[in-house]
Scaffold this active site. Structure first.
Site, mmCIF file in Angstrom:
data_model
loop_
_atom_site.group_PDB
_atom_site.id
_atom_site.type_symbol
_atom_site.label_atom_id
_atom_site.label_comp_id
_atom_site.label_asym_id
_atom_site.label_seq_id
_atom_site.Cartn_x
_atom_site.Cartn_y
_atom_site.Cartn_z
ATOM 1 N N ASP A 63 2.318 -9.300 -3.693
ATOM 2 C CA ASP A 63 3.174 -9.093 -2.536
ATOM 3 C C ASP A 63 4.178 -10.234 -2.410
ATOM 4 O OD1 ASP A 63 3.782 -7.560 -0.243
ATOM 5 O OD2 ASP A 63 2.842 -9.107 0.987
ATOM 6 N N THR B 224 10.184 -6.545 0.118
ATOM 7 C CA THR B 224 10.439 -7.987 0.195
ATOM 8 C C THR B 224 10.870 -8.557 -1.161
ATOM 9 O OG1 THR B 224 8.077 -8.425 -0.128
ATOM 10 C CG2 THR B 224 8.867 -8.380 2.120
ATOM 11 N N THR B 225 10.193 -8.132 -2.216
ATOM 12 C CA THR B 225 10.553 -8.647 -3.541
ATOM 13 C C THR B 225 11.965 -8.201 -3.903
ATOM 14 O OG1 THR B 225 8.234 -8.326 -4.105
ATOM 15 C CG2 THR B 225 9.704 -8.905 -5.895
ATOM 16 N N ASP C 183 1.821 -2.650 4.131
ATOM 17 C CA ASP C 183 3.148 -2.227 3.653
ATOM 18 C C ASP C 183 3.284 -0.718 3.811
ATOM 19 O OD1 ASP C 183 3.567 -4.808 2.855
ATOM 20 O OD2 ASP C 183 3.940 -4.363 0.743
HETATM 21 P P1 ADP Z 1 8.936 -4.760 -3.027
HETATM 22 O O1 ADP Z 1 8.289 -5.983 -2.476
HETATM 23 O O2 ADP Z 1 10.408 -4.914 -3.153
HETATM 24 O O3 ADP Z 1 8.530 -3.511 -2.330
HETATM 25 P P2 ADP Z 1 7.395 -3.748 -5.233
HETATM 26 O O4 ADP Z 1 6.653 -4.555 -6.225
HETATM 27 O O5 ADP Z 1 6.650 -2.950 -4.250
HETATM 28 O O6 ADP Z 1 8.423 -4.688 -4.525
HETATM 29 O O7 ADP Z 1 8.339 -2.768 -6.085
HETATM 30 C C1 ADP Z 1 9.230 -1.881 -5.481
HETATM 31 C C2 ADP Z 1 10.040 -1.169 -6.532
HETATM 32 O O8 ADP Z 1 9.180 -0.411 -7.390
HETATM 33 C C3 ADP Z 1 10.975 -0.176 -5.883
HETATM 34 O O9 ADP Z 1 12.226 -0.245 -6.530
HETATM 35 C C4 ADP Z 1 10.300 1.154 -6.134
HETATM 36 O O10 ADP Z 1 11.202 2.241 -6.157
HETATM 37 C C5 ADP Z 1 9.663 0.928 -7.467
HETATM 38 N N1 ADP Z 1 8.557 1.846 -7.722
HETATM 39 C C6 ADP Z 1 7.450 2.040 -6.994
HETATM 40 N N2 ADP Z 1 6.667 2.995 -7.544
HETATM 41 C C7 ADP Z 1 7.283 3.408 -8.669
HETATM 42 C C8 ADP Z 1 6.982 4.354 -9.678
HETATM 43 N N3 ADP Z 1 5.869 5.075 -9.652
HETATM 44 N N4 ADP Z 1 7.852 4.497 -10.695
HETATM 45 C C9 ADP Z 1 8.974 3.766 -10.738
HETATM 46 N N5 ADP Z 1 9.322 2.847 -9.810
HETATM 47 C C10 ADP Z 1 8.502 2.667 -8.790
HETATM 48 MG MG MG Z 2 6.716 -2.566 -2.240
#
Ligand code: ADP
Ligand code: MG
Length: 544
Positions: A65, A98-99, A390
């Protein structure tokens, strides 16, 4: 101290102060900001890696996270802290993304640095960034997908997408169902207040055994072993005071001078207690939750009436039970009547996390619920909790706005393409800034590809050409590396998560780029050194 000389302010700094100006200041801040972004970049997306954070006391957190990582890292550079603020704002506003927000900020700074090197003025840059950000908003709004609030499938997809890549992923389906049920249960005319969902975590079982309780887990057990452990069709009284005498009440009024008086006093206290217990029993309550203490004598009488009583219940839990069961909080026990009681189909004591807990469930309108999250170990269950939080956030935002976007880098790819077109109309040097903004957004699909072990260039080329063919929802399937329609894969995110992430990234980058003078009292690590009890660790200049 400042004094005017020949129209110019002359600033006289103390010897310990440090001043960094112009390009040096910009460079220093940009480097610090980028370093923060780099630290979380590898966690982005479903195949992102986790970080292990060890604090000075040796406590360990394993997490994916972004905001958790940044909050727990010991960051002491002012510009770097501005980026941590971006993550925290994102977390407060929308829980997820957030990331993404931090990674985009880092990339904007990196591209800005290249342009500064080409002698493009910071003001030109920030103006271009602002224009691009405004355009982004309208492009995203135009392409957002409308979701009706009873479209369960999409809500489940949204809940699941927010959990991918976290430790919870193995049980994504089950947890997504729990989250959607929990958030929809507490929604009412006043909106959605996630505080009405109580989360309780416990180790020693698989994540799959997590459950939603349509009621409240009161964090205490019954006060006396002679009370029942289960009450069905329960009528519940909520007492905001105590079943006990404090020194200031009865006893203080009487000046005890001989043993008979003391005895009288005790008798008087007992009879008041008896009366209060009788009032509770006569009102028809068979469960009573009390904010304060319950003295032994009262416990005994309550048990004799077969009443299940709990003491030292927090105000928050009392309110949740009130909301869930329709009970009224009562301060003065003598005024308690049947009308004040709430109803629950079942009140039961269960052992959770090695502690007895009273669970008030099968409540009438179910406007307060609890999530009981399980996991094999403390680390697992903590990460499950972060993922669930989240996920609750994105479901709430979706129910509120009814607008979502496909994920997997689809919106960023589309935005980059559309912004490059837009840039041509901007002209001047700002055009370069808008183009840099477009390039920066592609850091998201590029990083998703990289983290999943795919060639980022190949992925970007394919993504761009698919978007060029008019497919807005084309994103990266992180598992296969192929470009697919994200709406078919069920990868959705709320529109607001994306707009907020890009907006706060822009704000932070602009703020950092506008700084051309850093004046630090002491040195740049002064803030941290104040915590240093020895006060004798001079830090290297501006060190990050
Ligand atoms: P954040 O803290 O920004 O939410 P995450 O590690 O949760 O970071 O990653 C979010 C990113 O991963 C987003 O761009 C989201 O669309 C992408 N994402 C989540 N699930 C999938 C999936 N199954 N396939 C492709 N991209 C995904
Ligand atoms: Mg996320």
């Amino acid at each position: 101290m400042a004094q005017r000389m020949g129209g110019m302010p002359l600033i006289v700094l103390s010897e310990e102060s440090q001043r960094t100006s112009g390009r040096d200041a910009q460079s220093m801040n940009i480097t610090a900001g980028q370093a923060v972004a780099e630290a979380v970049r590898t966690t982005l997306g479903p195949k992102g890696m986790d970080k292990m954070l060890v604090d000075s006391g040796g406590d360990v957190i394993v997490t994916n996270d972004g905001v958790t990582i940044l909050k727990d890292m010991d960051i002491d550079h002012p510009a770097a802290n501005m980026i941590v603020d971006v993550a925290e704002t994102q977390e407060d506003e929308v829980a997820d993304g957030t990331t993404t927000a931090v990674v985009i900020t880092g990339e904007l700074l990196k591209r800005a640095e290249d342009l500064l090197d080409q002698d493009i003025h910071a003001t030109t840059l920030t103006q271009g960034f602002r224009q691009a950000a405004a355009e982004v908003e309208s492009i995203l709004e135009e392409n957002a997908i409308e979701v009706s609030t009873d479209d369960e499938e999409i809500l489940l997809d949204i809940a699941g997408t927010a959990m991918t890549g976290k430790g919870a992923e193995g049980a994504k389906e089950i947890l997504a169902r729990l989250v959607v049920d929990a958030v929809t249960a507490i929604a009412d005319d006043d909106g959605i207040n996630l505080d009405h969902i109580k989360i309780r975590t416990d180790t020693g079982a698989s994540i799959n055994e997590s459950e939603l309780i349509d009621g409240v887990i009161v964090g205490k057990g019954r006060v006396n072993q002679n009370m029942p452990t289960l009450v069905e069709d329960a009528k519940i009284a909520l007492i905001e005071s105590a079943l006990e005498f404090e020194d200031t009440e009865v006893s203080a009024e009487v000046n005890v001078t001989d043993p008979t008086q003391l005895e009288e006093l005790v008798e008087k206290e007992k009879s008041i207690m008896r009366e209060q217990v009788e009032t509770i029993a006569e009102a028809g309550a068979d469960v009573v939750l009390v904010k304060g203490a319950i003295m032994d004598y009262a416990q005994h009488h309550l048990a004799q009436h077969g009443i299940l009583a709990v003491r030292r219940v927090t105000q928050g839990d009392l309110r949740k039970v009130a909301r869930a069961t329709g009970a009224t909080l009562v301060h003065d026990i003598s005024s308690l009547t049947e009308d004040d009681l709430g109803y629950a189909g079942r009140v039961e004591e269960r052992v959770m996390d090695d502690e007895e807990q009273i669970i008030v469930e099968e409540v009438e309108d179910g406007k307060a619920v609890s999530l009981y999250l399980r996991g094999g170990t403390e680390h697992v269950v903590d990460e499950v909790e972060r993922a669930v939080i989240d996920s609750m956030g994105v479901v709430k935002v979706t129910l509120e706005d009814g607008l979502v976007l496909p994920g997997g880098g689809a919106p960023e790819t589309e935005l980059a393409m559309r912004l490059r077109d837009f840039a041509e109309g901007v002209g001047g040097r700002e055009q370069l800034a808008v183009e840099a903004f477009a390039d920066s957004l592609e850091v998201i699909p590029r990083t998703l590809a990289e983290n999943a072990g795919h060639d980022p260039i190949d992925s970007l080329v394919e993504l761009r050409s698919t978007h060029d063919d008019g497919q807005f929802a084309a994103g990266l399937d992180a598992y296969t590396g192929r470009v697919v329609d994200m709406t078919e894969e069920g990868v959705f995110e709320p529109l607001r998560v994306k707009t907020q992430a890009i907006e706060s990234a822009t704000d932070a980058a602009v703020m950092i780029l506008r700084i051309d003078d850093v004046i630090a009292a002491g040195d740049l690590r002064a803030e941290r050194d104040e915590d240093d009890p020895t006060g004798e660790t001079p830090s290297p200049a501006g060190g990050f």
